[in-house]
Design a protein around this motif. Structure first.
Motif, PDB file in Angstrom:
ATOM      1  N   ASP A 139      40.390  49.408  43.572  1.00 52.46           N
ATOM      2  CA  ASP A 139      41.461  50.269  43.058  1.00 52.46           C
ATOM      3  C   ASP A 139      41.569  50.129  41.545  1.00 52.46           C
ATOM      4  N   ALA A 140      41.551  48.856  41.112  1.00 47.74           N
ATOM      5  CA  ALA A 140      41.685  48.587  39.686  1.00 47.74           C
ATOM      6  C   ALA A 140      40.539  49.240  38.909  1.00 47.74           C
ATOM      7  N   ALA A 141      39.332  49.093  39.443  1.00 49.43           N
ATOM      8  CA  ALA A 141      38.153  49.658  38.777  1.00 49.43           C
ATOM      9  C   ALA A 141      38.282  51.175  38.661  1.00 49.43           C
ATOM     10  N   SER A 142      38.749  51.800  39.761  1.00 49.87           N
ATOM     11  CA  SER A 142      38.864  53.256  39.696  1.00 49.87           C
ATOM     12  C   SER A 142      39.940  53.681  38.722  1.00 49.87           C
ATOM     13  N   SER A 143      41.035  52.878  38.666  1.00 49.02           N
ATOM     14  CA  SER A 143      42.103  53.235  37.720  1.00 49.02           C
ATOM     15  C   SER A 143      41.585  53.193  36.295  1.00 49.02           C
ATOM     16  N   VAL A 144      40.802  52.146  36.013  1.00 51.21           N
ATOM     17  CA  VAL A 144      40.260  51.990  34.651  1.00 51.21           C
ATOM     18  C   VAL A 144      39.362  53.183  34.338  1.00 51.21           C
ATOM     19  N   SER A 182      35.395  25.943  54.794  1.00 49.91           N
ATOM     20  CA  SER A 182      34.882  24.852  53.956  1.00 49.91           C
ATOM     21  C   SER A 182      34.301  25.399  52.655  1.00 49.91           C
ATOM     22  N   GLU A 183      34.127  26.698  52.599  1.00 48.91           N
ATOM     23  CA  GLU A 183      33.558  27.296  51.392  1.00 48.91           C
ATOM     24  C   GLU A 183      34.607  28.094  50.643  1.00 48.91           C
ATOM     25  N   HIS A 184      34.416  28.151  49.380  1.00 52.42           N
ATOM     26  CA  HIS A 184      35.333  28.934  48.563  1.00 52.42           C
ATOM     27  C   HIS A 184      34.629  30.161  48.021  1.00 52.42           C
ATOM     28  N   LEU A 185      35.410  31.179  47.902  1.00 48.57           N
ATOM     29  CA  LEU A 185      34.903  32.397  47.307  1.00 48.57           C
ATOM     30  C   LEU A 185      35.361  32.397  45.850  1.00 48.57           C
ATOM     31  N   CYS A 186      34.409  32.421  44.939  1.00 50.62           N
ATOM     32  CA  CYS A 186      34.766  32.347  43.523  1.00 50.62           C
ATOM     33  C   CYS A 186      34.577  33.714  42.885  1.00 50.62           C
ATOM     34  N   GLU A 187      35.643  34.182  42.320  1.00 52.42           N
ATOM     35  CA  GLU A 187      35.583  35.489  41.674  1.00 52.42           C
ATOM     36  C   GLU A 187      35.434  35.253  40.177  1.00 52.42           C
ATOM     37  N   LEU A 188      34.278  35.609  39.674  1.00 50.26           N
ATOM     38  CA  LEU A 188      33.942  35.305  38.282  1.00 50.26           C
ATOM     39  C   LEU A 188      34.004  36.572  37.447  1.00 50.26           C
ATOM     40  N   ILE A 189      34.743  36.488  36.362  1.00 49.49           N
ATOM     41  CA  ILE A 189      34.787  37.629  35.433  1.00 49.49           C
ATOM     42  C   ILE A 189      34.291  37.128  34.083  1.00 49.49           C
ATOM     43  N   THR A 190      33.312  37.848  33.550  1.00 45.48           N
ATOM     44  CA  THR A 190      32.756  37.458  32.247  1.00 45.48           C
ATOM     45  C   THR A 190      32.869  38.634  31.285  1.00 45.48           C
ATOM     46  N   ARG A 234      29.596  43.074  41.519  1.00 47.12           N
ATOM     47  CA  ARG A 234      30.367  44.301  41.313  1.00 47.12           C
ATOM     48  C   ARG A 234      30.605  44.510  39.838  1.00 47.12           C
ATOM     49  N   GLU A 235      30.925  45.731  39.506  1.00 40.49           N
ATOM     50  CA  GLU A 235      31.101  46.092  38.114  1.00 40.49           C
ATOM     51  C   GLU A 235      32.168  45.232  37.439  1.00 40.49           C
ATOM     52  N   GLU A 236      33.253  45.013  38.183  1.00 41.20           N
ATOM     53  CA  GLU A 236      34.397  44.338  37.565  1.00 41.20           C
ATOM     54  C   GLU A 236      34.409  42.821  37.778  1.00 41.20           C
ATOM     55  N   ALA A 237      33.634  42.344  38.746  1.00 45.55           N
ATOM     56  CA  ALA A 237      33.622  40.902  39.010  1.00 45.55           C
ATOM     57  C   ALA A 237      32.361  40.495  39.773  1.00 45.55           C
TER      58      ALA A 237
END
Lengths: 297, 340
Positions: free
Chosen positions: B333-338, B254-262, B285-288
């Motif tokens: 993974d993405a964060a480490s690649s960056v 019933s809940e959504h997980l919202c991934e916010l990037i600013t 998190r650093e990226e989101a």
């Protein structure tokens, strides 16, 4: 728990078709030697007595007496005991590495069995297999030859002498020699077993065992003084052939063979203790490594 | 196929007559069935498991998730004493694994990756052999009954080399359960199975737990499978724990997980934390930024973020365990690649 586990290990060994290759190979060699000597025995005796035929009168009757079941067994033992390490390594080298390769080692190791217990049982099973190979060989080579060729005094040629044992003084020597060979081959099994613990497929330990034996045998056979004193006395391959000592007899002042005697019993015991030392060293090291080993297969 | 159905039917599943471990005093008490503390294992330069701690209660299905190479199999092998940890401790049934290995293993059944078997032996021979190795006394009829339950009665005396992958898997299960263990550990049990086999395995795991009262630890990279059966779960990545908890708490449909990037996550986090939206904050998190909110609240959440002058670049909502898992792992993974 040890006995049921040992039964399981033996069951696994003797349910594998590969196991019977060794038994088949021994039977083939023994039968080939027996057939050849049955049909061309006198020629072989001529070859054997080539160096002394000018000093002794050897007639056909004497040749027939010399060519008896005991001599045939001695010839077979000399031939087969060189090949036996390979047959022993086939099973002992596969013991742990084969299970790792098949992936069954991890399945077994999730059961309530201690690693020391498991490896001890595995090693015991390899030793039992080795003993059974020797029993098989004894049945075919000794008792088979006795049936085919009959029995008489045993003549053993050495580089500097001829050993003669009376017919009634031979069987116990063979039994002792087979027991000694069991210990010698158990040392080979222990080496293959140690290498098996280190590997994850069985080809490596089998080839490595044979390579070590070949190198050590070459060193044992080389007559280089520095090796004679330093290396040779400690190589297990040097002591693997000490079973022949049971067929070297003492003589009295008139040069007559003393029944039931062994020329150099302490040397046999020394060789035996060195082989036992190797077995303890190899099997102990294998246990120590296996207890600490991560099972990743 | 008929035989499979019998095997996985809820009523007949492993109706074992062996002495059941639930009579043990341990099972009368209520504490962790399994407790792992600060487990670490390194292979050369690679840290396969890194300071991993988790616990399991009895009578639940525990999903152990992670991508390939995340450290699941290494952890499971450590739980089964196949691999020795460099650091940390493992307690199972209240006993330390290091000191009471055999005692513990009498009550544990496991399949690791795939059931590798002796090709030259039959199912009957396997079961007999592993029953002996498990230290139980058995009767021929009992083992035959077990083989019948896994649908292998008719092929009981055929050599395993003639079996299909599914048959081998079923025999593997029979071997794992032959001594009626209280804890069942299944490492990637659906590997190599066809869709019917996967469904059968799912039913089996559910039955083991809900009808036989067993505790099951099941590892998988097939998250959708775990989502359907697990009560609790642990997600690891690169040997480290990402999340642990009950599935219905970690993931409420019933809940959504919202991934916010600013454009400025640090400031955004500060603003969210000091506002009424702070209650939705799930993870920073650093990226989101992860926010967890009821489905109907999501539009309001977006509106409030804008009103708070938070420079929103993107906001994705997710609602499946798999998405949640991927959001946890792939972003790392993405964060480490960056960074690299």
């Amino acid at each position: 728990m040890l006995l049921p586990l040992l039964r399981i290990e033996l069951y696994k060994i003797f349910r594998r078709p590969r196991t019977y290759i060794s038994f088949g190979a021994i039977a083939a060699i023994v039968w080939l030697v027996q057939i050849a000597l049955k049909f061309d025995g006198p020629a072989y005796i001529d070859l054997l007595l080539n160096n002394i035929k000018e000093s002794f009168l050897i007639n056909a009757d004497l040749k027939h007496k010399i060519l008896n079941g005991y001599l045939i067994c001695f010839v077979i033992l000399n031939t087969i005991l060189i090949q036996m390490p390979l047959l022993v390594a086939l099973v002992a080298g596969d013991s742990i590495a084969g299970e790792a390769n098949m992936g069954t080692l991890r399945l077994s190791m999730t059961k309530p069995i201690g690693r020391t217990q498991y490896i001890l049982v595995k090693f015991l099973a390899s030793v039992i297999y080795t003993v059974m190979l020797l029993v098989w060989m004894a049945l075919l080579a000794l008792f088979g030859s006795m049936l085919i060729f009959g029995t008489n005094d045993l003549i053993v040629m050495r580089s500097d002498s001829i050993e003669q044992m009376r017919a009634y003084d031979v069987v116990w020597r063979y039994l002792a020699a087979f027991c000694y060979a069991a210990v010698a081959l158990s040392a080979v099994a222990a080496l293959a077993f140690l290498l098996s613990v280190l590997a994850e497929n069985s080809i490596g330990p089998i080839i490595a065992t044979m390579s070590i034996i070949i190198v050590f045998t070459i060193l044992s056979e080389m007559n280089i003084p520095i090796y004679d004193e330093t290396v040779k006395p400690w190589l297990f391959t040097t002591h693997m052939v000490a079973w022949k000592g049971f067929f070297y007899v003492k003589t009295d002042a008139e040069g007559v063979t003393i029944d039931g005697s062994i020329q150099n019993l302490p040397a046999i015991f020394r060789s035996l203790s060195i082989l036992l030392g190797y077995i303890i060293l190899f099997a102990g090291t294998a246990t120590w490594i296996f207890r600490k080993k991560d099972i990743l297969s | 196929m008929q035989a499979n159905r019998i095997f996985f039917s809820n009523h007949y599943l492993f109706r074992s007559s062996f002495v059941h471990s639930f009579t043990d005093p341990y099972f009368q008490m209520n504490h962790n069935l399994l407790k792992v503390s600060h487990l670490t294992k390194q292979f050369g330069e690679i840290k396969a498991v890194d300071d991993l701690s988790f616990s399991m209660d009895k009578g639940f299905i525990y999903g152990f998730l992670g991508q390939n190479g995340a450290g699941k199999s290494t952890t499971i092998r450590m739980l089964l004493d196949l691999i020795r940890p460099d650091e940390g401790s493992i307690e199972i049934f209240g006993m330390e694994l290091k000191k009471h290995r055999n005692e513990i293993m009498r009550q544990v059944g496991a399949i690791i990756e795939r059931p590798d078997l002796y090709k030259y032996l039959s199912a009957w021979e396997h079961l007999k052999m592993f029953a002996t190795m498990s230290g139980i006394k058995y009767k021929r009829a009992q083992l035959m009954e077990q083989l019948a339950l896994v649908g292998l009665a008719e092929r009981a005396h055929s050599k395993v080399k003639t079996y299909s992958q599914g048959m081998k898997q079923r025999l593997g299960i029979a071997i794992a359960l032959v001594h009626d263990p209280a804890l069942v550990i299944l490492d990637e049990p659906t590997n190599g199975l066809d869709p019917q086999g996967i469904a059968d395995m799912r039913n089996l795991i559910l039955s083991l737990c809900h009808e036989k009262g067993k505790t099951v630890l099941v590892s998988s990279h097939l998250l959708s499978e775990v989502e359907l059966i697990a009560d609790s779960m642990l997600i690891i990545d690169r040997g480290r724990k990402l999340v642990e908890g009950k599935v219905n708490e970690l993931f409420d449909p019933s809940e959504h997980l919202c991934e916010l990037i600013t454009s400025d996550n640090a400031t955004a986090i500060e603003k969210i934390r000091s506002s009424a939206l702070g209650v939705y904050l799930k993870e920073e998190r650093e990226e989101a930024i992860l926010l967890k909110a009821p489905k109907e609240q999501v539009p309001l959440l977006v509106k409030q973020l804008v009103e708070m002058d938070i420079p929103v670049l993107s906001l994705h909502t997710r609602h499946s365990l798999e998405d949640y898992f991927l959001s946890l792992t792939t972003k790392r993974d993405a964060a480490s690649s960056v960074k690299n």
